[in-house]
Design a protein around this motif. Sequence first.
Motif, PDB file in Angstrom:
ATOM      1  N   LEU A  16      10.762   6.639  -6.302  1.00 26.71           N
ATOM      2  CA  LEU A  16      10.149   7.426  -5.238  1.00 26.71           C
ATOM      3  C   LEU A  16       8.770   7.938  -5.675  1.00 26.71           C
ATOM      4  O   LEU A  16       7.803   7.917  -4.887  1.00 26.71           O
ATOM      5  CB  LEU A  16      11.048   8.597  -4.854  1.00 26.71           C
ATOM      6  CG  LEU A  16      10.490   9.518  -3.759  1.00 26.71           C
ATOM      7  CD1 LEU A  16      10.199   8.731  -2.469  1.00 26.71           C
ATOM      8  CD2 LEU A  16      11.468  10.664  -3.459  1.00 26.71           C
ATOM      9  N   MET A  17       8.663   8.386  -6.928  1.00 33.96           N
ATOM     10  CA  MET A  17       7.358   8.836  -7.429  1.00 33.96           C
ATOM     11  C   MET A  17       6.319   7.715  -7.328  1.00 33.96           C
ATOM     12  O   MET A  17       5.186   7.927  -6.851  1.00 33.96           O
ATOM     13  CB  MET A  17       7.496   9.280  -8.890  1.00 33.96           C
ATOM     14  CG  MET A  17       8.250  10.581  -9.085  1.00 33.96           C
ATOM     15  SD  MET A  17       8.849  10.762 -10.793  1.00 33.96           S
ATOM     16  CE  MET A  17       7.317  10.666 -11.713  1.00 33.96           C
ATOM     17  N   LEU A  18       6.705   6.500  -7.761  1.00 36.01           N
ATOM     18  CA  LEU A  18       5.752   5.386  -7.734  1.00 36.01           C
ATOM     19  C   LEU A  18       5.399   5.007  -6.294  1.00 36.01           C
ATOM     20  O   LEU A  18       4.229   4.716  -5.982  1.00 36.01           O
ATOM     21  CB  LEU A  18       6.356   4.190  -8.482  1.00 36.01           C
ATOM     22  CG  LEU A  18       5.427   2.995  -8.713  1.00 36.01           C
ATOM     23  CD1 LEU A  18       4.149   3.414  -9.420  1.00 36.01           C
ATOM     24  CD2 LEU A  18       6.155   1.913  -9.510  1.00 36.01           C
ATOM     25  N   ALA A  19       6.412   5.030  -5.402  1.00 36.92           N
ATOM     26  CA  ALA A  19       6.155   4.696  -3.998  1.00 36.92           C
ATOM     27  C   ALA A  19       5.189   5.708  -3.372  1.00 36.92           C
ATOM     28  O   ALA A  19       4.241   5.337  -2.646  1.00 36.92           O
ATOM     29  CB  ALA A  19       7.466   4.656  -3.224  1.00 36.92           C
ATOM     30  N   LEU A  20       5.421   7.013  -3.643  1.00 37.28           N
ATOM     31  CA  LEU A  20       4.537   8.046  -3.102  1.00 37.28           C
ATOM     32  C   LEU A  20       3.118   7.885  -3.660  1.00 37.28           C
ATOM     33  O   LEU A  20       2.122   8.016  -2.923  1.00 37.28           O
ATOM     34  CB  LEU A  20       5.089   9.431  -3.447  1.00 37.28           C
ATOM     35  CG  LEU A  20       6.362   9.851  -2.692  1.00 37.28           C
ATOM     36  CD1 LEU A  20       7.000  11.062  -3.358  1.00 37.28           C
ATOM     37  CD2 LEU A  20       6.038  10.153  -1.225  1.00 37.28           C
ATOM     38  N   HIS A  21       3.026   7.617  -4.947  1.00 35.72           N
ATOM     39  CA  HIS A  21       1.695   7.471  -5.560  1.00 35.72           C
ATOM     40  C   HIS A  21       0.951   6.289  -4.962  1.00 35.72           C
ATOM     41  O   HIS A  21      -0.248   6.391  -4.648  1.00 35.72           O
ATOM     42  CB  HIS A  21       1.868   7.293  -7.074  1.00 35.72           C
ATOM     43  CG  HIS A  21       0.562   7.153  -7.801  1.00 35.72           C
ATOM     44  ND1 HIS A  21      -0.386   8.157  -7.845  1.00 35.72           N
ATOM     45  CD2 HIS A  21       0.022   6.105  -8.496  1.00 35.72           C
ATOM     46  CE1 HIS A  21      -1.424   7.754  -8.543  1.00 35.72           C
ATOM     47  NE2 HIS A  21      -1.211   6.500  -8.951  1.00 35.72           N
ATOM     48  N   ARG A  22       1.657   5.168  -4.777  1.00 33.10           N
ATOM     49  CA  ARG A  22       0.982   3.989  -4.226  1.00 33.10           C
ATOM     50  C   ARG A  22       0.632   4.175  -2.754  1.00 33.10           C
ATOM     51  O   ARG A  22      -0.240   3.481  -2.221  1.00 33.10           O
ATOM     52  CB  ARG A  22       1.875   2.768  -4.404  1.00 33.10           C
ATOM     53  CG  ARG A  22       1.923   2.295  -5.839  1.00 33.10           C
ATOM     54  CD  ARG A  22       2.759   1.047  -6.033  1.00 33.10           C
ATOM     55  NE  ARG A  22       2.665   0.553  -7.400  1.00 33.10           N
ATOM     56  CZ  ARG A  22       3.343  -0.482  -7.867  1.00 33.10           C
ATOM     57  NH1 ARG A  22       4.172  -1.162  -7.064  1.00 33.10           N
ATOM     58  NH2 ARG A  22       3.203  -0.870  -9.122  1.00 33.10           N
ATOM     59  N   LEU A  33      12.261  -4.150  -6.985  1.00 32.58           N
ATOM     60  CA  LEU A  33      11.682  -5.427  -6.576  1.00 32.58           C
ATOM     61  C   LEU A  33      10.757  -5.255  -5.370  1.00 32.58           C
ATOM     62  O   LEU A  33       9.696  -5.899  -5.275  1.00 32.58           O
ATOM     63  CB  LEU A  33      12.801  -6.413  -6.241  1.00 32.58           C
ATOM     64  CG  LEU A  33      13.633  -6.909  -7.428  1.00 32.58           C
ATOM     65  CD1 LEU A  33      14.842  -7.693  -6.938  1.00 32.58           C
ATOM     66  CD2 LEU A  33      12.777  -7.786  -8.349  1.00 32.58           C
ATOM     67  N   ARG A  34      11.151  -4.389  -4.441  1.00 33.72           N
ATOM     68  CA  ARG A  34      10.314  -4.185  -3.253  1.00 33.72           C
ATOM     69  C   ARG A  34       9.005  -3.490  -3.615  1.00 33.72           C
ATOM     70  O   ARG A  34       7.960  -3.738  -3.001  1.00 33.72           O
ATOM     71  CB  ARG A  34      11.084  -3.388  -2.210  1.00 33.72           C
ATOM     72  CG  ARG A  34      12.241  -4.183  -1.602  1.00 33.72           C
ATOM     73  CD  ARG A  34      13.068  -3.335  -0.656  1.00 33.72           C
ATOM     74  NE  ARG A  34      12.292  -2.921   0.502  1.00 33.72           N
ATOM     75  CZ  ARG A  34      12.716  -2.008   1.384  1.00 33.72           C
ATOM     76  NH1 ARG A  34      13.910  -1.418   1.216  1.00 33.72           N
ATOM     77  NH2 ARG A  34      11.967  -1.678   2.417  1.00 33.72           N
ATOM     78  N   GLY A  66       4.962  -4.744  -3.030  1.00 29.73           N
ATOM     79  CA  GLY A  66       3.987  -3.949  -2.287  1.00 29.73           C
ATOM     80  C   GLY A  66       4.564  -3.210  -1.093  1.00 29.73           C
ATOM     81  O   GLY A  66       3.828  -2.841  -0.179  1.00 29.73           O
ATOM     82  N   GLU A  67       5.882  -2.942  -1.072  1.00 32.23           N
ATOM     83  CA  GLU A  67       6.514  -2.267   0.071  1.00 32.23           C
ATOM     84  C   GLU A  67       6.671  -0.775  -0.185  1.00 32.23           C
ATOM     85  O   GLU A  67       7.701  -0.174   0.149  1.00 32.23           O
ATOM     86  CB  GLU A  67       7.876  -2.893   0.355  1.00 32.23           C
ATOM     87  CG  GLU A  67       7.822  -4.354   0.757  1.00 32.23           C
ATOM     88  CD  GLU A  67       9.205  -4.915   1.103  1.00 32.23           C
ATOM     89  OE1 GLU A  67      10.107  -4.108   1.389  1.00 32.23           O
ATOM     90  OE2 GLU A  67       9.366  -6.142   1.078  1.00 32.23           O
ATOM     91  N   ALA A  68       5.685  -0.133  -0.788  1.00 31.50           N
ATOM     92  CA  ALA A  68       5.818   1.270  -1.178  1.00 31.50           C
ATOM     93  C   ALA A  68       6.064   2.184   0.027  1.00 31.50           C
ATOM     94  O   ALA A  68       6.999   3.003   0.032  1.00 31.50           O
ATOM     95  CB  ALA A  68       4.568   1.721  -1.928  1.00 31.50           C
ATOM     96  N   GLU A  69       5.242   2.073   1.068  1.00 26.94           N
ATOM     97  CA  GLU A  69       5.370   2.992   2.202  1.00 26.94           C
ATOM     98  C   GLU A  69       6.702   2.825   2.920  1.00 26.94           C
ATOM     99  O   GLU A  69       7.316   3.808   3.362  1.00 26.94           O
ATOM    100  CB  GLU A  69       4.195   2.776   3.172  1.00 26.94           C
ATOM    101  CG  GLU A  69       2.858   3.201   2.595  1.00 26.94           C
ATOM    102  CD  GLU A  69       1.779   3.264   3.662  1.00 26.94           C
ATOM    103  OE1 GLU A  69       2.119   3.294   4.857  1.00 26.94           O
ATOM    104  OE2 GLU A  69       0.588   3.272   3.300  1.00 26.94           O
ATOM    105  N   PRO A  91      -0.800  -0.921  -6.651  1.00 27.53           N
ATOM    106  CA  PRO A  91      -0.174  -2.176  -6.223  1.00 27.53           C
ATOM    107  C   PRO A  91      -1.106  -3.342  -6.488  1.00 27.53           C
ATOM    108  O   PRO A  91      -2.333  -3.183  -6.499  1.00 27.53           O
ATOM    109  CB  PRO A  91       0.054  -1.974  -4.720  1.00 27.53           C
ATOM    110  CG  PRO A  91      -0.922  -0.926  -4.330  1.00 27.53           C
ATOM    111  CD  PRO A  91      -1.069  -0.021  -5.521  1.00 27.53           C
ATOM    112  N   PRO A  92      -0.557  -4.530  -6.726  1.00 29.51           N
ATOM    113  CA  PRO A  92      -1.408  -5.705  -6.984  1.00 29.51           C
ATOM    114  C   PRO A  92      -2.272  -6.024  -5.769  1.00 29.51           C
ATOM    115  O   PRO A  92      -1.840  -5.891  -4.627  1.00 29.51           O
ATOM    116  CB  PRO A  92      -0.392  -6.813  -7.264  1.00 29.51           C
ATOM    117  CG  PRO A  92       0.886  -6.344  -6.639  1.00 29.51           C
ATOM    118  CD  PRO A  92       0.873  -4.851  -6.733  1.00 29.51           C
ATOM    119  N   THR A  93      -3.518  -6.425  -6.024  1.00 34.56           N
ATOM    120  CA  THR A  93      -4.446  -6.798  -4.943  1.00 34.56           C
ATOM    121  C   THR A  93      -4.735  -8.279  -5.032  1.00 34.56           C
ATOM    122  O   THR A  93      -4.444  -8.940  -6.031  1.00 34.56           O
ATOM    123  CB  THR A  93      -5.760  -6.009  -5.071  1.00 34.56           C
ATOM    124  OG1 THR A  93      -6.386  -6.396  -6.299  1.00 34.56           O
ATOM    125  CG2 THR A  93      -5.510  -4.517  -5.069  1.00 34.56           C
ATOM    126  N   ALA A  94      -5.343  -8.782  -3.962  1.00 27.68           N
ATOM    127  CA  ALA A  94      -5.669 -10.209  -3.939  1.00 27.68           C
ATOM    128  C   ALA A  94      -6.616 -10.559  -5.070  1.00 27.68           C
ATOM    129  O   ALA A  94      -6.494 -11.574  -5.735  1.00 27.68           O
ATOM    130  CB  ALA A  94      -6.290 -10.583  -2.597  1.00 27.68           C
TER     131      ALA A  94
END
Length: 963
Positions: free
Chosen positions: A194-200, A163-164, A168-171, A246-249
């Motif tokens: 973790l892979m998705l968080a690192l990629h984002r 959910l995080r 957009g809380e990847a970092e 990550p989704p953008t405005a």
Amino acid sequence: MRFTVLGSVGVTVPGRSLPALAPRQRAVLAYLLLHAGTPISAERLIGAMWGGFPPDTARAQIQASVAVIRRVLREAGAPDLLATRPGGYVLCVPDGELDLEEFTTLVAAARNASGAGAVDLLRRALALWQGQALADAHAAFVPEARARLEERWLSVVERCAELRLELGEAEQLIGELTEQLAAHPARERLNSHLMLALHRAGRQADALATARAYRELLVEQQGLDPSPAFVALEQAILRDEPGLRPPTAAEGEREPQPNPVCFLPYTIPDFAGRDAELDRLARSPWVNGSMVTVSAIDGMAGIGKTALAVQAAYQLADQFPDGQLFVDLHAHTAGQAPLEPAAALEALLRQFGVPAERIPPTTAARSALWRAELADRRALVVLDNAADSDHVRRLLPGATHSHILITSRRRLVELDGAYHLSLDLLPAQDAVELFTGLVGERAEAEPVAVMDVLQLCGFLPLAIRIAAARLRHRPRWSVAYLAERLLDQRRWLAELSTGERGVAAAFTLSYQQLEPGHQRMFRLLGIHPGTDIDPYAAAALADLPVEATEIILEDLLDAHVLLQHRPGRYTFHDLLRRHAHDLAHAQEPAESWDLALTRLLDHYRYTASTATELLYPAGTHGKPDPPPPSTTAVPIVTAAQAGAWLESERPNLIDAATYAAGRAWPGHTSDLAIILHRYLCDRPHYSDALALHGQALEAGRRRDDKPAQGRALVDLGETHFHRGSYELAHEHYQQALDLYRELGDQIGEARALNNLGGIRWRQRRYEQAHDCYRRSMELCRKLGIRIGEAAGLSNLGIVYERQGRYEEAHAHLRQAIELYGEIGERRLKLVALDNLGLVYRLQGNLVLAHDHHWQARILSRELGYRDVEASALNGLGEVARAMGEPARAVEDHHLALSLSLEIGGLPEHARAHDGLARSHGDLGRLADARYHAEEALAMYLQLDVPEAEEMRSFLTGLPAATG
């Protein structure tokens, strides 16, 4: 008050200091908290604490731990939370006071929330964990329980991270996920997150390195490849696909995409419980990282299969973005034929948006089109109310990323590779939650009556919902009044119906779908007077070969009209039992009914006779010799098999004999009472013995069978004697003696005299006891009854011991032991061996006294003679005290106390308290000594024996405790 298991186990009250719990007490508390609201028997607690190897003191340790926990709760201001019910100990924790309950509630609330709200709820749930679950509990059950709890924790960690990432809380997640993976490197979802968080976060190389590390670990540890979903994510990261960003405005301002199709019925707003089942279904589409195409939920009518499937489908929906489909196959819908596969395929294709003109006319062509439509989609399909495996086979896809969830009243064992989940009844806590949620304040005000209603509903969700609906629409009814109406057996199933919904209607459909031979077995099982049945008894009831019977029983089990709590034994849900009984009344001819029960009673009588002959080869004199039954006999050839069969069938034998007594088979009752007497008293099962012999006495009186009356009177007297009810025992013995003398039955007279001697011996009227024993022994010698002669020798020996005539006592007991050995009588030989230990102690030979008591204890425990073991333990305690070892005496008497309490043996229970009083006195523990002395005195007064005056004198001479 706060109870905790998500960390250290304990109970706290702010601003108040409570006594500390010892390790065993913490373990018992932990188990009760994990099963809060459910009665837990002492046997189940013993198994949980020590597994298959409990110590001799296990029951005493459990009782002591419960007592300490109650004291802690009392000091915490909640003395009534831990109660003792017929089913065992039950710990009722108020709402919001158990951390595990709060954790479960928060996680459930998060399922119905989204975005930041769901994350907040999950973070609050995770904050409840204060380290490793059950951190300071040590018992056999702990490793598995801890693993289950930690699996739930990890699932929440993974969901929260997911959910995080969407927020957009990847970092912010990278550090937390790295830390979690260090402890759980084989968790695929953690690696994926973790892979998705690192990629984002712009660290594509690190994301791919994480993927490689996981691949290598998986191959090394399990020899497996990652799941297709993991591979797809890895490939997407490698290609830097836009969809992973990550989704953008700007993206957020685009027009929303149409929602995927969803044809799921509405989810029940008051759905309660089933957390474990939902958790298993949530994981069922993936096993070892591979896709599983089919999950099949099976269970009896009214168990809640559809409600669970729909609830699970909503929870899985986000993993299947191409739609959620639902078709009711109507295999169990009243007045409606099951939906044909062709019609079901048309409905599914139309839900996917396939135009009518594209749907081919044949079933085979529709099935091929359905597989093609599913090939490249990720959809979830619920097939509700399937008749059997053939009903759904054409509806199953080929290679696909979709998942099919099927419900059926039959076990769909023919579906290869499917994940199977068989639903059980609702746990008590979930049932209470369901009923209370439907009824409201009235349920909360009458918790005891609520449990009565739930038990009468058999914890069946459909029955609970109907009962709650009746109450909700009748505001003047109380819960207790509803329970009273349900107690009326004549209206039971009628009460559990409302409109077109009804428990009986659901059961009728299940019954109608059985084959004729299976229907007949179902009806006949409904007239069985016991609680469960094995294939041999069922074969006797139906007059079938046992092999054919077992096949039918297994089929009925697969159809969920029977239950199986133990391998090889079959039983009904209570409501289904009543339904089967009603069907038997309506459809089974009276003659067929009578013949079936006669065969069953013949089977039980013959098999019980065979078993007791193996257990007591020397005690068959005067026992009935029933003919073999007309059906297959149980193959019992060893004493161990005999004991196991008797223990398994004991409740059924008592129920069958009770049923027979008031109907056309009183002779079977009398025969079963005689056959089972030694077994019931030796094990001991005194309550069953009293019930059985009472029925046998009434049966004998109804048919004016005086020999049967005499035998029942003696057996009742013996049971009362073993329990310590000497006045009742004397009354029955004297009636039997008068009756036997009237009949001229010297065998019966000898037995009654021997037992009257036992009463006189307990009253210390030794001359009268001697006279009774002597006359009984002489009659037995004259009649050639060697076991009676040996009993006379043994009993005279103990009389001589009490009179101080030790040499004569020694000689008589030795003769008795030799004679018992010659005729193969084990239990009475151990009694004589134990009594010889008493003689040696009084002679001052403490080593031989200890040896004889020890032998009696070990052998009686091996052979299951718990009353002899209790006596031997008390004997060991008395020897230890005579040796000047009061601490060891306390241990032996404590064991005797626990054992005698468990078996209901008042004389040995009083003797144990007596020994504890004197041993604690020797140790200077005056408060303990006084407590046990007062307990012993109360019991001696109840027994009306001279030991009461001796205990009064001990109490008078006991100094007052100080400090």
